[in-house]
Enzyme design. Structure first.
Site, PDB file in Angstrom:
ATOM      1  N   TYR A 196       2.342   2.214 -18.000  1.00 56.64           N
ATOM      2  CA  TYR A 196       2.905   0.939 -18.465  1.00 56.64           C
ATOM      3  C   TYR A 196       1.849  -0.157 -18.617  1.00 56.64           C
ATOM      4  O   TYR A 196       2.140  -1.330 -18.413  1.00 56.64           O
ATOM      5  CB  TYR A 196       4.041   0.477 -17.532  1.00 56.64           C
ATOM      6  N   GLU A 220      12.687  13.461 -14.980  1.00 60.01           N
ATOM      7  CA  GLU A 220      11.834  12.976 -16.070  1.00 60.01           C
ATOM      8  C   GLU A 220      10.918  11.849 -15.580  1.00 60.01           C
ATOM      9  O   GLU A 220      11.111  10.693 -15.945  1.00 60.01           O
ATOM     10  CB  GLU A 220      12.679  12.535 -17.262  1.00 60.01           C
ATOM     11  N   PRO A 221       9.914  12.190 -14.783  1.00 59.63           N
ATOM     12  CA  PRO A 221       9.009  11.165 -14.264  1.00 59.63           C
ATOM     13  C   PRO A 221       8.055  10.640 -15.330  1.00 59.63           C
ATOM     14  O   PRO A 221       7.643  11.382 -16.229  1.00 59.63           O
ATOM     15  CB  PRO A 221       8.223  11.910 -13.182  1.00 59.63           C
ATOM     16  N   GLY A 222       7.722   9.378 -15.217  1.00 58.80           N
ATOM     17  CA  GLY A 222       6.723   8.778 -16.102  1.00 58.80           C
ATOM     18  C   GLY A 222       5.584   8.212 -15.274  1.00 58.80           C
ATOM     19  O   GLY A 222       4.496   8.763 -15.189  1.00 58.80           O
ATOM     20  N   GLY A 281      11.606   7.728 -12.047  1.00 59.92           N
ATOM     21  CA  GLY A 281      11.723   6.631 -11.098  1.00 59.92           C
ATOM     22  C   GLY A 281      10.843   6.672  -9.882  1.00 59.92           C
ATOM     23  O   GLY A 281      10.714   5.647  -9.201  1.00 59.92           O
ATOM     24  N   CYS A 338      -4.634 -18.025 -22.832  1.00 61.42           N
ATOM     25  CA  CYS A 338      -4.458 -19.478 -22.746  1.00 61.42           C
ATOM     26  C   CYS A 338      -3.281 -19.846 -21.871  1.00 61.42           C
ATOM     27  O   CYS A 338      -2.334 -20.512 -22.308  1.00 61.42           O
ATOM     28  CB  CYS A 338      -4.303 -20.045 -24.138  1.00 61.42           C
ATOM     29  N   GLU A 339      -3.276 -19.341 -20.694  1.00 64.30           N
ATOM     30  CA  GLU A 339      -2.302 -19.726 -19.682  1.00 64.30           C
ATOM     31  C   GLU A 339      -2.878 -19.249 -18.361  1.00 64.30           C
ATOM     32  O   GLU A 339      -3.896 -18.548 -18.342  1.00 64.30           O
ATOM     33  CB  GLU A 339      -0.941 -19.092 -19.948  1.00 64.30           C
TER      34      GLU A 339
HETATM   35  N1  LLP Z   1      13.963   8.124 -17.642  1.00 63.65           N
HETATM   36  C1  LLP Z   1      14.488   7.017 -18.173  1.00 63.65           C
HETATM   37  C2  LLP Z   1      15.782   7.094 -18.836  1.00 63.65           C
HETATM   38  C3  LLP Z   1      13.806   5.802 -18.079  1.00 63.65           C
HETATM   39  O1  LLP Z   1      14.343   4.700 -18.610  1.00 63.65           O
HETATM   40  C4  LLP Z   1      12.553   5.753 -17.423  1.00 63.65           C
HETATM   41  C5  LLP Z   1      11.815   4.501 -17.312  1.00 63.65           C
HETATM   42  C6  LLP Z   1      12.026   6.954 -16.911  1.00 63.65           C
HETATM   43  C7  LLP Z   1      12.754   8.112 -17.028  1.00 63.65           C
HETATM   44  C8  LLP Z   1      10.697   6.998 -16.225  1.00 63.65           C
HETATM   45  O2  LLP Z   1      10.684   6.235 -15.089  1.00 63.65           O
HETATM   46  P1  LLP Z   1       9.387   6.208 -14.153  1.00 63.65           P
HETATM   47  O3  LLP Z   1       9.212   7.570 -13.574  1.00 63.65           O
HETATM   48  O4  LLP Z   1       8.243   5.847 -15.006  1.00 63.65           O
HETATM   49  O5  LLP Z   1       9.700   5.197 -13.141  1.00 63.65           O
HETATM   50  N2  LLP Z   1       7.784  -1.332 -17.792  1.00 63.65           N
HETATM   51  C9  LLP Z   1       8.156  -1.105 -16.414  1.00 63.65           C
HETATM   52  C10 LLP Z   1       8.788   0.256 -16.194  1.00 63.65           C
HETATM   53  C11 LLP Z   1      10.035   0.475 -17.005  1.00 63.65           C
HETATM   54  C12 LLP Z   1      10.632   1.834 -16.772  1.00 63.65           C
HETATM   55  C13 LLP Z   1      11.586   2.157 -17.847  1.00 63.65           C
HETATM   56  N3  LLP Z   1      12.235   3.403 -17.750  1.00 63.65           N
HETATM   57  C14 LLP Z   1       6.923  -1.273 -15.536  1.00 63.65           C
HETATM   58  O6  LLP Z   1       5.852  -1.562 -16.047  1.00 63.65           O
HETATM   59  O7  LLP Z   1       7.028  -1.132 -14.326  1.00 63.65           O
END
Ligand code: LLP
Length: 418
Positions: A373, A276-278, A245, A344-345
């Site tokens: 993402y 669990e960062p993404g 997050g 096309c938008e």
């Molecule tokens: N853990 C869980 C259970 C999650 O659902 C997520 C993200 C993460 C970790 C990683 O979160 P992060 O560190 O990346 O914020 N498509 C959207 C983001 C959706 C995030 C979904 N879950 C966007 O483009 O902003």
């Protein structure tokens, strides 16, 4: 081809390298545009900043942010586990050579077939989301498949300040066992009765979080839940995961501050803790290179269309996401332009961007911060092939890690019934 000499580091030191025009032209010649570019040194710097916490914390990379096989392998080689949220993400991890034991399975509506696959593959942990899933896991395990670690995902009833689409911890959330609705203890009871030996609690309250208050509230609630679990099931609870997050923007807390907000708020210190960062691992590491494909002037305003758009970056349309855009040919005279894609938008991608007044078709624009993402959410809208992705290794090597989609790839699934 090496990229090392072509990179300039901005004032934000290593976090935000850029590339020069000459190198960008070479990239276009070899790989075409739009092109996703990922800087290994930035992913490494981000990883180090998460690892810099002086206490044992389990770190998982959230696969969904960029699930390219080489990226998954990179994190696994570094000793991170992978958070996967579907059979497809798990299969990506396995295909990248990552052991299922190093994967943790998320999802708010896992299918029986996915659970069977994950358990059969030897998944390391399941983060269960609902009562039916607990029953499904029990029916899959059936005495034969070894039971992985089991955690319960909880919705603590906390709403971080973020886009509603990526807020996941509120009382009305579709995710997890709701604490405000009294679901968590009954879920722990059921899991115990089913012999699943639950041992973890998990909460991920949302994404693109830039303020620590919500994280603290979530950790506080997790503390109450942990106390309740402890009183009913002494010593069963072994781990707490605070999710991912952490946002990316100027002035966001550092990973260390982000982790400490939860760790210091949570009342117990004797458990295993995880994150669990993404996004924060890969967003700043990625750029998208576009070529200018059309230029118009409308009511005095410059409208520029690039050779990609909604299909390679749906985030401006979906979340109102903002990006920094850098025209690579520099010019003394600049003016503001709105930048669109070629779908096309009216797919306005980037608003009010300073571009050279003499901008030309074919000029290169580099968009910063697209590493998370973007590639993973790309589509074939208007039958655009999805872009290639190159990894600029710290050694200087330029590696193609995902080739551009071909029209054959695109049509391969389709059938023309007679
Ligand atoms: N853990 C869980 C259970 C999650 O659902 C997520 C993200 C993460 C970790 C990683 O979160 P992060 O560190 O990346 O914020 N498509 C959207 C983001 C959706 C995030 C979904 N879950 C966007 O483009 O902003």
């Amino acid at each position: 081809m090496t990229w090392l000499k072509s990179v300039t580091h901005t004032a934000m030191e290593k976090a935000a390298p850029s590339i020069d025009l000459e190198f960008a032209e070479k990239l276009r010649e070899q790989f075409g545009t739009p092109l996703y570019i990922l800087f290994e040194e930035v992913v490494a710097a981000k990883s180090s900043s998460w690892e810099a916490i002086n206490q044992p914390v389990h770190l998982s990379y959230a696969t969904k942010a960029n699930p390219t096989l080489e990226v998954l392998r990179w994190f696994a080689d570094r000793g991170w586990s992978l958070d996967v949220a579907s059979e497809g993400e798990l299969r990506a991890a396995l295909t990248a050579g990552v052991s299922a034991a190093d994967c943790r399975f998320h999802g708010n509506a896992k299918l029986q077939s996915e659970l069977e696959f994950a358990l059969g593959a030897g998944i390391g942990e399941i983060i269960a989301d609902n009562m039916e899933e607990l029953e499904m896991i029990a029916s899959c395990v059936g005495g034969q498949t070894a039971m992985p670690r089991l955690a319960l995902r909880v919705a603590p009833g906390v709403n971080p300040e973020t886009n509603a689409k990526i807020s996941t911890g509120g009382a009305a959330s579709k995710f997890g066992f709701s604490w405000p609705e009294g679901e968590v203890i009954p879920a722990w009871e059921l899991a115990t009765e089913l012999g699943l030996q639950p041992s973890g609690l998990h909460a991920h309250i949302g994404s693109q979080i830039i303020d620590l208050q919500a994280s603290k509230e979530s950790a506080e609630t997790l503390g109450q839940i942990a106390a309740e679990v402890e009183s009913r099931f002494p010593h069963a609870l072994k781990s707490v995961n605070f999710g991912g997050g952490l946002g990316v923007a100027n002035g966001v807390p550092s990973p260390k501050e982000y982790m400490l907000a939860s760790l210091e708020t949570f009342p117990r210190k004797d458990l295993e803790f995880g994150f669990e960062p993404g996004r924060s691992m890969v967003a700043d590491a990625g750029k998208t290179l576009y070529s200018v494909a059309a230029i118009k002037r409308r009511q005095g305003k410059l409208l520029v269309s690039v050779d990609g758009g909604l299909s390679d970056n749906p985030r401006p349309a979906l979340y109102g996401a903002k990006y920094d855009v850098e025209p690579l040919r520099k010019s003394a005279q600049t003016e503001s332009a709105d930048i669109f894609g070629r779908h096309c938008e009216t797919d306005l991608l980037f608003e009010d961007i300073q571009v050279p007044t003499d901008l030309e078709i074919g000029d290169l624009l580099l968009v910063h911060g697209t590493g998370a993402y973007n590639a993973t959410m790309a589509s074939n809208y208007n039958r655009f092939p999805r872009p290639a992705q190159v990894f600029l290794r710290s050694s200087g090597e330029v590696q193609l890690i995902q080739r551009r989609e071909t029209y054959q790839d695109m049509f391969a699934r389709e059938i023309l019934p007679r």
